[in-house]
Design an enzyme around this catalytic site. Sequence first.
Site, mmCIF file in Angstrom:
data_model
loop_
_atom_site.group_PDB
_atom_site.id
_atom_site.type_symbol
_atom_site.label_atom_id
_atom_site.label_comp_id
_atom_site.label_asym_id
_atom_site.label_seq_id
_atom_site.Cartn_x
_atom_site.Cartn_y
_atom_site.Cartn_z
ATOM 1 N N ILE A 94 0.880 -0.704 0.091
ATOM 2 C CA ILE A 94 -0.026 0.111 -0.211
ATOM 3 C C ILE A 94 0.746 1.283 0.330
ATOM 4 O O ILE A 94 2.371 1.248 1.044
ATOM 5 C CB ILE A 94 -0.898 -0.311 0.614
ATOM 6 C CG1 ILE A 94 -1.804 1.790 1.630
ATOM 7 C CG2 ILE A 94 -0.574 -0.343 2.778
ATOM 8 C CD1 ILE A 94 -2.822 1.233 2.951
ATOM 9 N N SER A 95 0.535 1.539 -0.366
ATOM 10 C CA SER A 95 1.683 3.363 -0.860
ATOM 11 C C SER A 95 1.588 4.880 0.494
ATOM 12 O O SER A 95 0.588 3.833 0.935
ATOM 13 C CB SER A 95 1.138 4.624 -2.322
ATOM 14 O OG SER A 95 1.055 3.378 -3.266
ATOM 15 N N GLN A 96 2.717 4.806 0.029
ATOM 16 C CA GLN A 96 2.790 6.200 1.424
ATOM 17 C C GLN A 96 1.999 7.092 1.593
ATOM 18 O O GLN A 96 1.856 7.384 -0.369
ATOM 19 C CB GLN A 96 4.257 6.416 1.302
ATOM 20 C CG GLN A 96 4.667 7.894 2.445
ATOM 21 C CD GLN A 96 6.201 8.896 1.349
ATOM 22 O OE1 GLN A 96 6.600 8.200 0.150
ATOM 23 N NE2 GLN A 96 6.330 9.801 2.744
#
Length: 249
Positions: free
Chosen positions: A98-100
């Site tokens: 899951i992206s930053q």
Amino acid sequence: MASPISRCRVTSCLAATLLVAWAAVAVPADPYDAPRRHMVREIAEMAEETAIETDRPRLDARVMQAMGRVPRQLFVRPGDLSEAYDNRPLPIGHGQTISQPYIVALMSDLLRLKPGQRVLEIGTGSGYQAAVLADLGARVHSIEIIEPLGRRAAENLQVGGYGQVRLRVGDGYHGWPEAAPFDGILVTAAASHVPPPLVKQLRPGGRMVIPVGGAFLTQYLLLVEKQADGAVTTRQILPVRFVPLTGGH
Ligand code: SAH
């Protein structure tokens, strides 16, 4: 004078009132409220720090409000709940992340979406980025290539109240031609080049945000704009690190 029975009714009525009052006071506060606020402050700080590259010292207030609303804890693995609001990527299984949060906010900001506009995301992953776009009022379509991730994202989005997001399992390189054209396209995995089918499915005046570069080379987040006359311009925003766009295209 009140009979014993009606006195009893008065007593139970009073008890019920007290119970309601107690329930109102005792509704537990959202334990993620403080971490979520903290994450939003960190995103704001990071936007200022990276402004030289991005030209966006302050992200769109609507994007920041969405980041302050979407329950990120629903999109991380149960073992990572205590880190759900850390400003960094987290594993979601199958070698994906899951992206930053800052990157999610920046990419959403760069699209400049208006409510009701149509957007395509390539790489549903956990469903978090799709939820942020839906929270902004966009009509979101999202494609994930790993089937179990797509299924879990559908559940996460349903639980979060974002069941209106349209999901598909497949190779996003080819886009979603039946739902095109899109006002915005977000690719959340790094491609070796900007996929021509996606450029084709962008509406004139639309924007695409996509990381481009090899798995072990520097990747750059690109902003691709299709002008009203169909001409395409590309601007490099900042160096990033994404998992690769896979598939047999
Ligand atoms: N946007 C996601 C993070 C995505 S990580 C989130 O908010 O959680 C990148 C995702 O892209 C991974 O889930 C990966 O499986 C997916 N992906 C990689 N190549 C793809 C392709 N060709 N088509 C669709 N999805 C792809």
